[in-house]
Design a protein around this motif. Structure first.
Motif, PDB file in Angstrom:
ATOM      1  N   TYR A 192       0.837  -1.205   0.000  1.00 16.59           N
ATOM      2  CA  TYR A 192       0.000   0.000   0.000  1.00 16.59           C
ATOM      3  C   TYR A 192       0.874   1.257   0.000  1.00 16.59           C
ATOM      4  N   GLN A 193       1.903   1.287   0.830  1.00 14.02           N
ATOM      5  CA  GLN A 193       2.784   2.453   0.911  1.00 14.02           C
ATOM      6  C   GLN A 193       3.509   2.685  -0.410  1.00 14.02           C
ATOM      7  N   ALA A 194       3.982   1.608  -1.035  1.00 11.92           N
ATOM      8  CA  ALA A 194       4.650   1.739  -2.333  1.00 11.92           C
ATOM      9  C   ALA A 194       3.668   2.232  -3.395  1.00 11.92           C
ATOM     10  N   PHE A 195       2.441   1.736  -3.341  1.00 14.92           N
ATOM     11  CA  PHE A 195       1.397   2.178  -4.272  1.00 14.92           C
ATOM     12  C   PHE A 195       1.151   3.681  -4.136  1.00 14.92           C
ATOM     13  N   MET A 196       1.010   4.145  -2.906  1.00 14.70           N
ATOM     14  CA  MET A 196       0.740   5.558  -2.693  1.00 14.70           C
ATOM     15  C   MET A 196       1.934   6.436  -3.069  1.00 14.70           C
ATOM     16  N   ALA A 197       3.146   5.894  -3.017  1.00 11.76           N
ATOM     17  CA  ALA A 197       4.346   6.646  -3.369  1.00 11.76           C
ATOM     18  C   ALA A 197       4.666   6.588  -4.859  1.00 11.76           C
ATOM     19  N   ALA A 198       4.010   5.697  -5.583  1.00 11.42           N
ATOM     20  CA  ALA A 198       4.320   5.507  -7.005  1.00 11.42           C
ATOM     21  C   ALA A 198       3.963   6.742  -7.826  1.00 11.42           C
TER      22      ALA A 198
END
Length: 77
Positions: free
Chosen positions: A50-56
């Motif tokens: 989720y964190q990587a998704f939001m940072a993408a």
């Protein structure tokens, strides 16, 4: 729009494919509303995904490459 609960918030994202995101940390469920109006709940999504998704930079690209076919899901609408 996705439903709001007191424990979590809806994140409106800047994407041509994704309208909103909501993460249920305790259940590791990720709700994604697409710009076409369809909404899905992805199960057993780890917080780091989720964190990587939001940072993408590209939310749609990350969704297609890392989430869409990688996790069990249910269609919400």
């Amino acid at each position: 729009m996705l439903s709001v609960s007191a424990a979590m918030r809806i994140e409106v994202v800047h994407s041509s494919a994704i309208a909103a995101v909501q993460y249920h940390a305790a259940q590791q469920q990720l709700d994604i509303e697409l710009t076409n109006g369809r909404a899905y709940r992805y199960l057993d999504v780890p917080p780091e995904v989720y964190q990587a998704f939001m940072a993408a930079d590209s939310k749609g690209g990350f969704y297609n490459d890392e989430i869409r076919d990688a996790y069990e899901y249910m269609r919400l609408r």
